[in-house]
Design an enzyme around this catalytic site. Structure first.
Site, PDB file in Angstrom:
ATOM      1  N   HIS A   1      39.259  45.327  33.259  1.00  0.00           N
ATOM      2  CA  HIS A   1      39.612  43.911  33.084  1.00  0.00           C
ATOM      3  C   HIS A   1      39.839  43.586  31.602  1.00  0.00           C
ATOM      4  CE1 HIS A   1      37.221  43.183  37.066  1.00  0.00           C
ATOM      5  NE2 HIS A   1      38.310  43.889  37.247  1.00  0.00           N
TER       6      HIS A   1
ATOM      7  N   HIS B   1      44.380  39.878  41.679  1.00  0.00           N
ATOM      8  CA  HIS B   1      43.384  40.718  41.007  1.00  0.00           C
ATOM      9  C   HIS B   1      43.825  42.182  40.970  1.00  0.00           C
ATOM     10  CE1 HIS B   1      39.595  41.656  39.160  1.00  0.00           C
ATOM     11  NE2 HIS B   1      39.635  42.770  39.879  1.00  0.00           N
TER      12      HIS B   1
ATOM     13  N   ASP C   1      43.979  44.561  37.729  1.00  0.00           N
ATOM     14  CA  ASP C   1      43.417  45.922  37.634  1.00  0.00           C
ATOM     15  C   ASP C   1      44.488  46.938  37.212  1.00  0.00           C
ATOM     16  OD1 ASP C   1      40.793  45.381  38.343  1.00  0.00           O
ATOM     17  OD2 ASP C   1      41.079  45.861  40.466  1.00  0.00           O
TER      18      ASP C   1
ATOM     19  N   HIS D   1      42.060  52.549  41.498  1.00  0.00           N
ATOM     20  CA  HIS D   1      41.921  53.081  40.138  1.00  0.00           C
ATOM     21  C   HIS D   1      42.285  54.560  40.065  1.00  0.00           C
ATOM     22  CE1 HIS D   1      40.344  49.336  38.802  1.00  0.00           C
ATOM     23  NE2 HIS D   1      39.331  49.381  39.636  1.00  0.00           N
TER      24      HIS D   1
HETATM   25 ZN    ZN Z   1      39.020  44.598  39.112  1.00  0.00          ZN
END
Ligand code: ZN
Length: 286
Positions: A86, A244, A248, A271
């Site tokens: 973030h 969001h 990310d 991720h």
């Molecule tokens: Zn996040």
């Protein structure tokens, strides 16, 4: 893809700024300090609480993500720092190229689960131009990566744009959400930064019970139970969750080491696949 000088200059902060906060996974209370850094030094984390005060460059070569990882992590020698995405997303949006990020614990504070804590900090520190040209990674031809259900594509474009599709067929609330975001002056703060991280109640329960999430609560994450959001204040946007995901993705992409000029399209990526894609982008430069 190539690294190019497109006439933009590097940036850092005018002054040192700091904030205290709690890490989502470790529950550790830390002080986060952002310090101006010289041209061409890049974004560097420093664990000032461990012997040797290890420096950990925010580069994909130091990424240490496992499959299904819920946050992004960097490791170098004895230094490990987690939940960096973030903060990096905000630095990407503000075009900050050089910064020393000191932290006296293992995790970056979560704030309210969005990027708001970092927006406040960077605005307090004031972004300032330096003289050296900005490092820009220009997407010259389509580059793609598919891993299971995750797909990522980068296409040539004369701006930085990110598009994301999330798909949770089990959730009537989420189903599929789509967001496309083209970075323009000031729009990240309004459209992306307020979007909080989210989780399903069933998953949170398990994570909290097993001690995997020690600092989490309704004050720093959206929690979805039985197809509705249980946070008393509700959502900040109808599509807060996919926003969001864009937040990310912008954080993970910044591990390439500079600005990307191109359009990155991600379908159901997390991720792990984001970081694999950054490695692929870099390998296409050789
Ligand atoms: Zn996040």
């Amino acid at each position: 893809m190539l690294i190019s000088d497109i006439g933009l200059k590097q940036k850092t902060l005018k002054r040192e700024v700091s904030v205290r906060g709690v890490g989502l996974f470790t529950g550790a209370e830390v002080e986060l300090r952002l310090c101006p850094a010289p041209e061409n030094s890049g974004i560097i984390f420093q664990r000032i609480d461990i012997p040797g005060k290890t420096l950990i460059p925010a580069s994909v070569v130091n990424a240490d993500n496992k499959k299904d990882s819920l946050r992004s992590m960097l490791v170098k020698d004895e230094g490990r720092i987690q939940t960096i995405e973030h903060l990096l997303s905000t630095l990407n949006a503000f075009g900050v190229d050089n910064l020393l990020i000191q932290v006296d614990g293992p995790e970056i504070p979560i704030g309210d689960g969005s990027a708001k804590i970092f927006i406040d900090l960077i605005e307090k520190g004031e972004v300032t131009h330096q003289l050296a040209p900005k490092k820009v990674f220009v997407i010259k031809e389509p580059i793609h990566l598919s891993e299971g259900e995750s797909h990522l594509v980068a296409l040539p474009l004369d701006e930085f744009r990110v598009s994301y599709i999330l798909h949770y067929p089990r959730s009537k609330l989420l189903k599929s959400q789509y967001c496309t975001f083209s970075l323009q002056k000031g729009n990240y703060k309004e459209e992306i930064a307020p979007a909080r991280t989210f989780s399903f109640y069933e998953d949170v329960e398990v994570l909290v019970r097993s001690g995997f999430v020690k600092g989490g609560g309704l004050e720093n994450a959206l929690v979805i139970k039985d197809d509705h959001v249980i946070n008393p204040e509700g959502v900040r946007f109808e599509d807060e969750m996919v926003r969001h995901k864009v937040l990310d993705l912008m954080g993970d992409l910044y591990l390439i080491g500079g600005m990307i000029l191109g359009h990155v399209i991600a379908i159901r990526s997390g991720h792990f696949s984001n970081i694999a894609f950054v490695k692929k982008l870099l390998s296409c430069m050789r």
